[in-house]
Design a protein around this motif. Structure first.
Motif, PDB file in Angstrom:
ATOM      1  N   ASP A   7       0.886  -1.173   0.000  1.00 59.18           N
ATOM      2  CA  ASP A   7       0.000   0.000   0.000  1.00 59.18           C
ATOM      3  C   ASP A   7       0.919   1.217   0.000  1.00 59.18           C
ATOM      4  OD1 ASP A   7      -1.637   2.141   0.706  1.00 59.18           O
ATOM      5  OD2 ASP A   7      -2.749   1.036   2.226  1.00 59.18           O
ATOM      6  N   THR A  51      -3.217   0.206  -3.376  1.00 58.84           N
ATOM      7  CA  THR A  51      -2.878  -1.069  -2.733  1.00 58.84           C
ATOM      8  C   THR A  51      -3.042  -2.218  -3.726  1.00 58.84           C
ATOM      9  OG1 THR A  51      -3.749  -0.212  -0.650  1.00 58.84           O
ATOM     10  CG2 THR A  51      -3.294  -2.568  -0.735  1.00 58.84           C
ATOM     11  N   LEU A  89     -14.204  -4.704  -5.483  1.00 58.28           N
ATOM     12  CA  LEU A  89     -13.612  -3.436  -5.945  1.00 58.28           C
ATOM     13  C   LEU A  89     -14.313  -2.954  -7.215  1.00 58.28           C
ATOM     14  CD1 LEU A  89     -11.153  -1.367  -5.902  1.00 58.28           C
ATOM     15  CD2 LEU A  89     -10.014  -2.984  -7.421  1.00 58.28           C
ATOM     16  N   GLY A 142     -13.060   3.673   1.932  1.00 61.18           N
ATOM     17  CA  GLY A 142     -12.091   4.600   1.341  1.00 61.18           C
ATOM     18  C   GLY A 142     -12.248   6.004   1.878  1.00 61.18           C
ATOM     19  N   THR A 168     -10.566   7.082  -2.795  1.00 60.63           N
ATOM     20  CA  THR A 168     -10.001   5.738  -2.847  1.00 60.63           C
ATOM     21  C   THR A 168     -11.147   4.743  -2.686  1.00 60.63           C
ATOM     22  OG1 THR A 168      -9.629   5.405  -0.460  1.00 60.63           O
ATOM     23  CG2 THR A 168      -7.893   6.540  -1.694  1.00 60.63           C
ATOM     24  N   GLU A 215     -11.162   0.888  -1.558  1.00 58.55           N
ATOM     25  CA  GLU A 215     -10.163  -0.050  -1.053  1.00 58.55           C
ATOM     26  C   GLU A 215     -10.762  -1.155  -0.174  1.00 58.55           C
ATOM     27  OE1 GLU A 215      -7.479   1.671   1.902  1.00 58.55           O
ATOM     28  OE2 GLU A 215      -8.380   3.624   1.551  1.00 58.55           O
ATOM     29  N   ARG A 274      -6.044  -6.697   0.164  1.00 59.32           N
ATOM     30  CA  ARG A 274      -6.677  -5.386  -0.046  1.00 59.32           C
ATOM     31  C   ARG A 274      -6.284  -4.916  -1.442  1.00 59.32           C
ATOM     32  NH1 ARG A 274      -5.086  -2.874   4.199  1.00 59.32           N
ATOM     33  NH2 ARG A 274      -3.372  -1.518   3.557  1.00 59.32           N
ATOM     34  N   GLU A 315      -6.813  -1.407  -3.969  1.00 60.02           N
ATOM     35  CA  GLU A 315      -7.219  -0.006  -3.828  1.00 60.02           C
ATOM     36  C   GLU A 315      -6.942   0.771  -5.101  1.00 60.02           C
ATOM     37  OE1 GLU A 315      -4.915   2.007  -0.832  1.00 60.02           O
ATOM     38  OE2 GLU A 315      -6.330   3.672  -0.718  1.00 60.02           O
ATOM     39  N   ASN A 362      -7.791   4.714  -7.111  1.00 61.75           N
ATOM     40  CA  ASN A 362      -8.167   6.115  -6.895  1.00 61.75           C
ATOM     41  C   ASN A 362      -9.100   6.490  -8.035  1.00 61.75           C
ATOM     42  OD1 ASN A 362      -4.899   7.257  -5.681  1.00 61.75           O
ATOM     43  ND2 ASN A 362      -6.296   5.731  -4.899  1.00 61.75           N
TER      44      ASN A 362
END
Ligand code: GLY
Length: 430
Positions: free
Chosen positions: A234, A247, A271, A327, A368, A370, A408, A410, A412
């Motif tokens: 991350d 991440t 996600l 997030g 984010t 995540e 995890r 992640e 943006n």
């Protein structure tokens, strides 16, 4: 006064002025950059210093000890002033400081005397002796809210940070070898960010191997990677003051066992679903709860949880495996202007109280996304939770998972009127 090329800054201040005038009333505003803190050993060294993000947003630059002022009684073009310190001889000699553009700080005294008897509100890195009253809290809420949509200048820096972050992650496959340590991966990754043009990192890099992948903010250690370990990374590059927060989770040797593969696939699905829901007007807490439901549904299919996903989330059972929020806003700092919509109280529900954001998304927000699923001893061995959620988990399946770590992922995400744009899409999900 601003020069005409400061068009982003001018628009930014206009937006903030419109947001703050009703809150401030007669009060003038001071936004403090803050002061570097000397090391306690009484040397001439300080802890690393970054100006408060509220100052950077309104001044457009770094500026230790700088102060942006705003007088709401004046028209927008006259209302703002940036006071900057006059470097001492020592600072000129030892640090090469020069006079920054702006009004020299000693002239702040006459700014105050021109407003004698009137109230002041302090934001940014506020002097500790100043009271935090209701106007201060409201001013901070409204300033944060005005900062949330990113302008084109901010997005340019964020895209640059995303490109540097992608360059670092592109190095990872060659680094994730058995015997490499968490720390060696951190060093190479951060070096690659900076070779690609980054100013630095956006926050403390996290690299967790094996069970360390389940420590949410683990500091990279000398722990060596073993074949088959999960490795969670991350990390994000910073360009100027704009940062990415990415991440990814890998398996050393690249051959996940069936459970690891299913877990990674599940987090990938959560996600993807959550990113697709990042639309203007959608409440962030609803997107979080939908992700929690997707996680429970997947863990039921995998034989870890049991029950109806919606009911499991209603009882907050997802927090056993997904104990953090989905997030936060990201951009000018790793948490950017997260928080709640002005006037919105903290949600009393335990699983929502700790969300870093409670607001509807809007065009121009960068957030984010995540989701994560972890096997954390502190949660899964806690007798109170085991009793409360006795019927929600196949507890006999849990002990062999306690050293597995977690996954995890992640991204943006830029919220737009159309499809959400994933700014970090160039980094493969693993
Ligand atoms: N990715 C680090 C953080 O959000 O705190």
């Amino acid at each position: 006064m601003l020069s005409p090329d400061d068009s982003f800054l001018r628009a930014r201040r206009r937006r903030v002025a419109a947001a703050l005038r009703p809150v401030l009333g007669e009060a003038s505003l001071l936004v403090h950059a803050g002061t570097a803190v000397p090391l306690p050993e009484n040397t001439d060294q300080t802890y690393p210093f970054l100006s408060h993000t509220e100052y950077v947003y309104l001044a457009g630059t770094e500026g230790e000890r700088g102060i942006v002022t705003f007088d709401p009684r004046l028209a927008d073009d006259e209302a703002w002033e940036v006071f900057v310190p006059v470097p001492s001889e020592g600072e000129r000699i030892w640090e090469g400081r020069t006079q920054a553009p702006g009004t020299p700080l000693p002239r702040l005294a006459s700014w105050f005397s021109a407003r004698e008897g009137r109230p002041f509100v302090h934001l940014g890195s506020r002097p500790v002796e100043q009271p935090v009253d209701a106007t201060t809290l409201a001013a901070r809420e409204h300033l944060s809210h005005a900062r949330r949509p990113k302008d084109a200048g901010e997005l340019r820096l964020l895209r640059a940070a995303a490109a540097c972050t992608a360059a670092g992650y592109a190095r990872l496959p060659s680094l994730l070898q058995a015997g490499a340590t968490e720390r060696s991966i951190q060093i190479e990754l951060e070096a690659e960010f900076q070779r690609a043009g980054a100013t630095g990192t956006g926050y403390g890099t996290i690299v967790g191997a094996g069970s360390n992948a389940a420590i949410l903010h683990v500091s990279p250690s000398s722990r060596a990677l073993r074949p088959g370990d999960f490795v969670l990374v991350d990390a994000g590059a910073r360009v100027g003051r704009y940062v990415c927060d990415v991440t990814r989770t890998y398996v050393v040797g690249g051959r996940p066992d069936p459970f690891q593969r299913d877990l990674h696939a599940l987090v990938t699905t959560v996600l993807t679903n959550a990113v697709g829901r990042c639309r203007p007007g959608r409440e962030w807490k609803d997107i979080h709860l939908r992700a929690a439901e997707d996680i429970c549904a997947g863990l039921v299919t995998m034989g870890v949880m049991r029950g109806q996903p919606a009911e499991l989330v209603e009882r907050d059972a997802h927090t056993l495996f997904f104990p953090h929020g989905l997030g936060h806003l990201v951009g000018l700092g790793v948490r950017d202007a997260s928080g709640t919509l002005p006037g919105r109280a903290a949600n009393p529900r335990p699983a929502l109280r700790t969300l870093r954001c409670d607001l509807p998304l809007a065009d121009g927000y960068v957030i984010t996304v995540e989701p994560g699923i972890y096997f954390i001893r502190a949660l899964l061995e806690d007798p109170t939770r085991r009793e409360r959620y006795a019927d929600c988990v196949h507890w006999d399946r849990v002990p062999p998972l306690l050293d597995l770590g977690g996954v995890r992922l992640e991204e943006n995400v830029l919220v737009t009127p159309g499809e959400p744009e994933v700014l970090t899409a160039a980094i493969p999900l693993g």
